[in-house]
Design a protein around this motif. Structure first.
Motif, mmCIF file in Angstrom:
data_model
loop_
_atom_site.group_PDB
_atom_site.id
_atom_site.type_symbol
_atom_site.label_atom_id
_atom_site.label_comp_id
_atom_site.label_asym_id
_atom_site.label_seq_id
_atom_site.Cartn_x
_atom_site.Cartn_y
_atom_site.Cartn_z
ATOM 1 N N ARG A 59 6.208 76.859 13.028
ATOM 2 C CA ARG A 59 6.346 78.024 13.911
ATOM 3 C C ARG A 59 5.544 78.952 13.811
ATOM 4 N NH1 ARG A 59 12.203 78.930 13.195
ATOM 5 N NH2 ARG A 59 11.751 78.256 11.018
ATOM 6 N N TRP A 84 8.398 85.909 19.129
ATOM 7 C CA TRP A 84 8.126 84.661 19.296
ATOM 8 C C TRP A 84 7.151 84.298 20.458
ATOM 9 C CZ3 TRP A 84 9.447 81.799 15.362
ATOM 10 C CH2 TRP A 84 10.679 81.956 14.642
ATOM 11 N N LYS A 136 13.530 77.571 17.846
ATOM 12 C CA LYS A 136 13.895 78.939 17.570
ATOM 13 C C LYS A 136 15.297 79.211 17.748
ATOM 14 C CE LYS A 136 13.754 83.268 19.511
ATOM 15 N NZ LYS A 136 14.108 83.652 20.877
#
Length: 142
Positions: A59, A84, A136
């Protein structure tokens, strides 16, 4: 594989607080990879992409400066902001980049530093927005 605790904290929220296999972050002296058992230390962070590797894959998170502390298999990142991919509006980032570049081309005064920072931040946002978001919501607190 052994893991270590990663904490990414902004003034508003704890972005990450979880066990991971590896983290790669952008320090002022270059990229730095951290694995379990890393020696204690600290680093001043630059604007850049922070990569988190664990069982679910990789990620990426946009991080805008700060400090990282490594101690006893805990990495704590304190940053003014982190995003993010799904928190980034790519078209806004591209507009900010274009506007800052135009201002830089047209003048060389006190605004230049601010525009240079905007260019760097926009480039990081654009890069991170291109990556998919994996797990996430189930693994982070913010």
């Amino acid at each position: 594989m052994s893991k270590f605790r990663l904490r990414i904290i902004t003034p508003d929220v704890i972005k990450v607080d979880e066990e991971v296999d590896m983290v790669i972050l952008r320090s002022m002296t270059g990229d730095m990879g951290i694995l379990p058992g890393h020696e204690a230390g600290s680093a001043v962070l630059d604007y850049g992409v922070l990569r988190i590797l664990d069982d679910s894959g990789e990620r990426r998170l946009a991080v805008y400066g700060g400090v990282a502390e490594i101690r006893n298999d805990v990495v704590t990142v304190l940053t003014s902001a982190a995003e993010w991919p799904d928190e980034i509006n790519r078209s806004d980032a591209e507009e900010d980049l274009d506007s800052a570049k135009k201002r830089l081309e047209s003048h060389h005064d006190a605004m230049e530093l601010k525009d240079q920072v905007t260019v760097r931040r926009s480039l990081v946002r654009i890069e991170v927005s291109a990556y998919p978001l994996l797990n996430k919501s189930s693994e982070s607190k913010g």
